[in-house]
Every structure is written in structure tokens, then in C-alpha cells.
Design an enzyme around this catalytic site. Structure first.
Site, PDB file in Angstrom:
ATOM      1  N   SER A 124       0.810  -1.223   0.000  1.00 27.48           N
ATOM      2  CA  SER A 124       0.000   0.000   0.000  1.00 27.48           C
ATOM      3  C   SER A 124       0.838   1.266   0.000  1.00 27.48           C
ATOM      4  O   SER A 124       1.906   1.322   0.633  1.00 27.48           O
ATOM      5  CB  SER A 124      -0.882  -0.012   1.251  1.00 27.48           C
ATOM      6  OG  SER A 124      -1.407   1.264   1.507  1.00 27.48           O
ATOM      7  N   GLU A 126       0.173   3.627   1.764  1.00 30.89           N
ATOM      8  CA  GLU A 126       0.239   4.052   3.166  1.00 30.89           C
ATOM      9  C   GLU A 126       1.609   3.753   3.775  1.00 30.89           C
ATOM     10  O   GLU A 126       1.956   4.306   4.812  1.00 30.89           O
ATOM     11  CB  GLU A 126      -0.855   3.364   3.978  1.00 30.89           C
ATOM     12  CG  GLU A 126      -2.229   3.961   3.791  1.00 30.89           C
ATOM     13  CD  GLU A 126      -2.349   5.379   4.327  1.00 30.89           C
ATOM     14  OE1 GLU A 126      -2.129   5.588   5.519  1.00 30.89           O
ATOM     15  OE2 GLU A 126      -2.645   6.294   3.537  1.00 30.89           O
ATOM     16  N   TYR A 148      -1.868   0.266  10.557  1.00 28.51           N
ATOM     17  CA  TYR A 148      -2.094  -0.362   9.246  1.00 28.51           C
ATOM     18  C   TYR A 148      -0.850  -0.223   8.364  1.00 28.51           C
ATOM     19  O   TYR A 148      -0.370  -1.203   7.782  1.00 28.51           O
ATOM     20  CB  TYR A 148      -3.309   0.302   8.562  1.00 28.51           C
ATOM     21  CG  TYR A 148      -3.464  -0.083   7.113  1.00 28.51           C
ATOM     22  CD1 TYR A 148      -4.081  -1.270   6.755  1.00 28.51           C
ATOM     23  CD2 TYR A 148      -2.971   0.740   6.091  1.00 28.51           C
ATOM     24  CE1 TYR A 148      -4.213  -1.633   5.420  1.00 28.51           C
ATOM     25  CE2 TYR A 148      -3.104   0.381   4.755  1.00 28.51           C
ATOM     26  CZ  TYR A 148      -3.724  -0.807   4.436  1.00 28.51           C
ATOM     27  OH  TYR A 148      -3.838  -1.159   3.124  1.00 28.51           O
TER      28      TYR A 148
HETATM   29  P1  GDR Z   1      -6.804   5.881   3.151  1.00 32.16           P
HETATM   30  O1  GDR Z   1      -8.350   5.997   2.703  1.00 32.16           O
HETATM   31  O2  GDR Z   1      -6.648   6.088   4.605  1.00 32.16           O
HETATM   32  O3  GDR Z   1      -6.026   6.780   2.235  1.00 32.16           O
HETATM   33  O4  GDR Z   1      -6.469   4.343   2.849  1.00 32.16           O
HETATM   34  P2  GDR Z   1      -9.608   6.719   3.338  1.00 32.16           P
HETATM   35  O5  GDR Z   1     -10.583   6.872   2.240  1.00 32.16           O
HETATM   36  O6  GDR Z   1     -10.073   6.039   4.590  1.00 32.16           O
HETATM   37  O7  GDR Z   1      -9.031   8.162   3.790  1.00 32.16           O
HETATM   38  C1  GDR Z   1      -8.509   9.077   2.855  1.00 32.16           C
HETATM   39  C2  GDR Z   1      -8.282  10.422   3.511  1.00 32.16           C
HETATM   40  O8  GDR Z   1      -9.550  11.016   3.796  1.00 32.16           O
HETATM   41  C3  GDR Z   1      -9.510  11.592   5.091  1.00 32.16           C
HETATM   42  N1  GDR Z   1     -10.870  11.724   5.647  1.00 32.16           N
HETATM   43  C4  GDR Z   1     -11.693  10.703   5.918  1.00 32.16           C
HETATM   44  N2  GDR Z   1     -11.528   9.372   5.762  1.00 32.16           N
HETATM   45  C5  GDR Z   1     -12.563   8.564   6.104  1.00 32.16           C
HETATM   46  N3  GDR Z   1     -12.432   7.254   5.914  1.00 32.16           N
HETATM   47  N4  GDR Z   1     -13.728   9.060   6.636  1.00 32.16           N
HETATM   48  C6  GDR Z   1     -13.932  10.404   6.832  1.00 32.16           C
HETATM   49  O9  GDR Z   1     -14.982  10.820   7.306  1.00 32.16           O
HETATM   50  C7  GDR Z   1     -12.862  11.270   6.448  1.00 32.16           C
HETATM   51  N5  GDR Z   1     -12.702  12.611   6.467  1.00 32.16           N
HETATM   52  C8  GDR Z   1     -11.500  12.870   5.975  1.00 32.16           C
HETATM   53  C9  GDR Z   1      -8.607  10.641   5.870  1.00 32.16           C
HETATM   54  O10 GDR Z   1      -8.160  11.246   7.087  1.00 32.16           O
HETATM   55  C10 GDR Z   1      -7.536  10.383   4.842  1.00 32.16           C
HETATM   56  O11 GDR Z   1      -6.581  11.401   4.873  1.00 32.16           O
HETATM   57  C11 GDR Z   1      -6.991   3.651   1.722  1.00 32.16           C
HETATM   58  C12 GDR Z   1      -7.337   2.231   2.164  1.00 32.16           C
HETATM   59  O12 GDR Z   1      -8.043   1.581   1.122  1.00 32.16           O
HETATM   60  C13 GDR Z   1      -6.085   1.431   2.458  1.00 32.16           C
HETATM   61  O13 GDR Z   1      -6.440   0.081   2.743  1.00 32.16           O
HETATM   62  C14 GDR Z   1      -5.172   1.494   1.235  1.00 32.16           C
HETATM   63  O14 GDR Z   1      -3.985   0.779   1.495  1.00 32.16           O
HETATM   64  C15 GDR Z   1      -4.865   2.933   0.893  1.00 32.16           C
HETATM   65  O15 GDR Z   1      -6.073   3.638   0.658  1.00 32.16           O
HETATM   66  C16 GDR Z   1      -4.002   3.041  -0.357  1.00 32.16           C
END
Ligand code: GDR
Length: 329
Positions: A124, A126, A148
């Protein structure tokens, strides 16, 4: 001779797209499933008719050996994990067990049953976390920012190690964010498009998010599983970054998604500290030149098309649910 694949994480977004791709190429496809009464199995069976299920758990070594003996696969795709970064802060040890050590358990099972089985590890972006350079390549140092990310670094390096130690055909795909209408509701893009659809149809008024400042390299999951498949068809195993090379903010995604439904996101989006993370990954953007050159892989879906596809799908889902008089999440 036809090929057989075993996919862990079959009930996830990537599991179903990959199963569809492999079935279309004539593979026999098995999905590893754990526990009992998993409600997602019916969804997988509907999306990918022909997938066979085999019991097993990345926490249980002997179950992995038994699953490999049953399926006799040529290829194993390890997509199973605790994959939600937010959850990994709350279940750090379990994340280490499944997302990290689970990789070693599968590699050991392969070594025990048939060390010629080809192995794909879902690494990933990440792992780059607090990035040391931009864009990130296969050679960029890692600095993970969550349990993670740390577990994925372990899974990545143990895959490299088994390749170097035992000559196994083990590859890692370092995939940047990839989304689709099948994305889980906990991830930010789907949370937004599902929210847009519900707001548009008068089912809710507000959407509450966390940090809107972070930026990601978002592609379409259907394109990314094709890269996984291509890695295992190469003459030699290797690691590849899979990304679009474009970086966008959550705000940009909000703008596109709400505009698609004729709405202004500023009227509907609120903030809640619950959705902020203890440590954040601010900016990720990948350089997939190696995949382009060696795998002949290129992404086909633009950021705007991806947002539109997801909004249109969620509007259709919510409209159907409203017509049937049932809630759809
Ligand atoms: P990520 O995906 O952490 O990049 O990992 P996610 O969509 O959860 O978050 C992306 C960014 O958005 C911000 N954010 C929020 N995120 C979520 N989930 N919910 C919210 O309400 C929200 N508001 C803001 C987060 O802080 C973050 O910065 C994904 C996953 O699929 C992993 O398994 C994978 O490895 C990576 O992408 C590549």
C-alpha cells in the site's frame, strides 16, 4: 491448461473485481472465507458467479495449508487485511496479526504445500506515510503513519524476503488509493458519494467528515486489479507502484461529487473530531513508470469520471431502495 487462483479478501472491493477478471480469462477462482454466516458471500456470488468458496483464516496457519491443498492454485492473491486505516488505530494488535503476520502465514503455507505457487501481496501507498519524496516510486523509503501502514511495511518486506531467501515467485503491488461503486462505506470517497445521493433524495441533510486537507492519488479499482494480474504473468517476480500520477484533495472530490448531483458541498458538509486520525498522511502521489514500461499498464479512468461513476451508482442504489421502501445504508 487452465489456471486456478485463490484470493484472500474475496468479499472486499478488489476481491470481486479481480475474481471477475480471472474468471473472464478462464481461471477457476476460489475465495478464502472466514467465520460463519458472512452476509457478504451472497453479494460476491451475485457479482461473480462461478467463484468457489474455501474456508480459512489468515490467523490460522493450518487452515491456510488445508485451503491450498484443497484448491491447488497456481496463483495466490493476498488481498485480505484489516484495510481501514482508521480502524487500525483502535485494533492495532489485530491489525498486526492479520495485515502483517497473515502474510507470513500464507507464504509459509505456500512453502509447505507447493513453493511454485505464484504469490501477490497487496502492499500500500500508506507505507510511504510521511513522504520522503514526491512522487513516490518503488525506491522511496517508507515512513508509515498508522498501525495499518506499519503492518503493510512488514507484509511488504516479508514478501521480498521470501522471494530472496527461497526463490519464490512473490510480488508486491504498491497500490495507491483505488475506488469504485463497490468501495466500502467507511472510506472517504464512498462515504461522500453515498452521502451525496442521500442528500439529493432528501434522506439526510448533512455529511460529517474529518480532515479535508489531505491529498491522495485516486484511481479506479477495476484498472488496479488488472495490474495485479499482470505482475504474476511476468517472467520474473518484482514490486511495482500502481498509481495515476495525479494528486487531488478531499475538497476537490467533494466539489465534483456534489456538483454531479446539482448540489453545493459547502451547504452540507460538517466536521467531527471522531473522523480525524491520531497521525495523518497528508499527501500521496505515485509514479507508476515501472508498471507502464514493464507491465504495459496504464489507468483508464480519470478522477472526474471516477467521482461521476460513484455518484451515479449511489443515486441509482438509493432510488431503488426508496422505491422498495427500504433503507440502503
Ligand atoms: P486511506 O483511505 O486512509 O487513504 O487508505 P480513506 O478513504 O479512509 O481516507 C482518505 C483520507 O480522507 C480523510 N478523511 C476521511 N476518511 C474517512 N475514511 N472518513 C472520513 O470521514 C474522512 N474525512 C477525511 C482521511 O483522514 C484520509 O486522509 C486507503 C485504504 O483503502 C487502504 O487500505 C489502502 O492501502 C490505501 O487507501 C491506499
Amino acid at each position: 491448461m487452465s489456471s486456478t487462483a485463490l484470493i484472500t479478501g474475496i468479499t472486499g472491493q478488489d476481491g470481486t473485481y479481480l475474481a471477475e477478471l480471472l474468471i473472464s480469462r478462464g481461471y477457476t477462482v476460489y475465495g478464502l472465507v472466514r467465520g460463519q454466516n458472512n452476509p457478504r458471500l451472497a453479494v460476491v456470488a451475485q457479482l461473480c458467479p462461478g467463484v468457489e468458496f474455501v474456508e480459512g483464516d489468515l490467523l490460522d496457519q493450518s487452515s491456510l495449508i488445508a485451503a491450498l491443498e484443497t484448491c491447488q492454485p497456481n496463483e495466490v492473491y493476498n488481498l485480505g487485511a484489516i484495510s481501514f486505516v482508521g480502524l487500525s488505530f483502535k485494533q492495532a494488535l489485530l491489525t498486526g496479526e492479520i495485515t502483517g503476520l497473515g502474510v507470513t502465514r500464507m507464504l509459509e503455507a505456500i512453502r509447505t504445500v507447493n513453493d511454485k505457487i505464484k504469490f501477490y501481496q497487496a502492499s500500500s501507498s500508506e507505507m510511504f506515510g510521511k513522504v520522503r519524496e514526491s512522487p513516490q516510486t518503488e525506491l522511496t523509503p517508507f515512513h508509515p503513519r498508522s498501525p495499518y501502514g506499519v503492518a503493510k511495511v512488514y507484509g511488504h518486506y516479508i514478501t521480498v524476503n521470501y522471494r530472496e531467501s527461497y526463490g519464490m515467485f512473490a510480488c508486491s503491488g504498491i497500490l495507491f488509493n483505488h475506488e469504485s461503486p463497490r468501495r466500502g462505506m467507511e472510506f472517504v470517497t464512498r462515504k461522500i458519494t453515498n452521502g451525496v445521493a442521500r442528500i439529493k433524495l432528501g434522506m439526510q441533510k448533512q455529511l460529517t467528515l474529518g480532515n479535508l486537507e489531505s491529498q491522495r492519488d485516486w484511481g479506479f479499482a477495476g484498472d488496479y486489479v488488472d495490474a495485479m494480474y499482470r505482475m504474476l504473468q511476468q517472467p520474473d517476480p518484482d514490486d511495482y507502484v500502481i498509481a495515476t500520477g495525479e494528486m487531488h484533495s478531499i475538497r476537490e472530490f467533494l466539489e465534483l461529487a456534489f456538483t454531479r448531483a446539482g448540489l453545493d458541498w459547502r451547504d452540507h458538509v460538517g466536521s467531527d473530531p471522531r473522523f480525524f486520525r491520531p497521525a495523518e498522511v497528508d499527501r500521496l502521489v505515485g509514479d507508476a513508470s515501472k508498471a507502464r514500461d514493464k507491465l504495459g499498464w496504464t489507468p483508464t479512468t480519470t478522477f472526474k469520471d471516477l467521482a461521476n461513476m460513484m455518484v451515479d451508482s449511489d443515486l441509482a442504489i438509493q432510488q431503488r431502495a426508496a422505491a422498495a421502501g427500504a433503507p440502503a445504508g
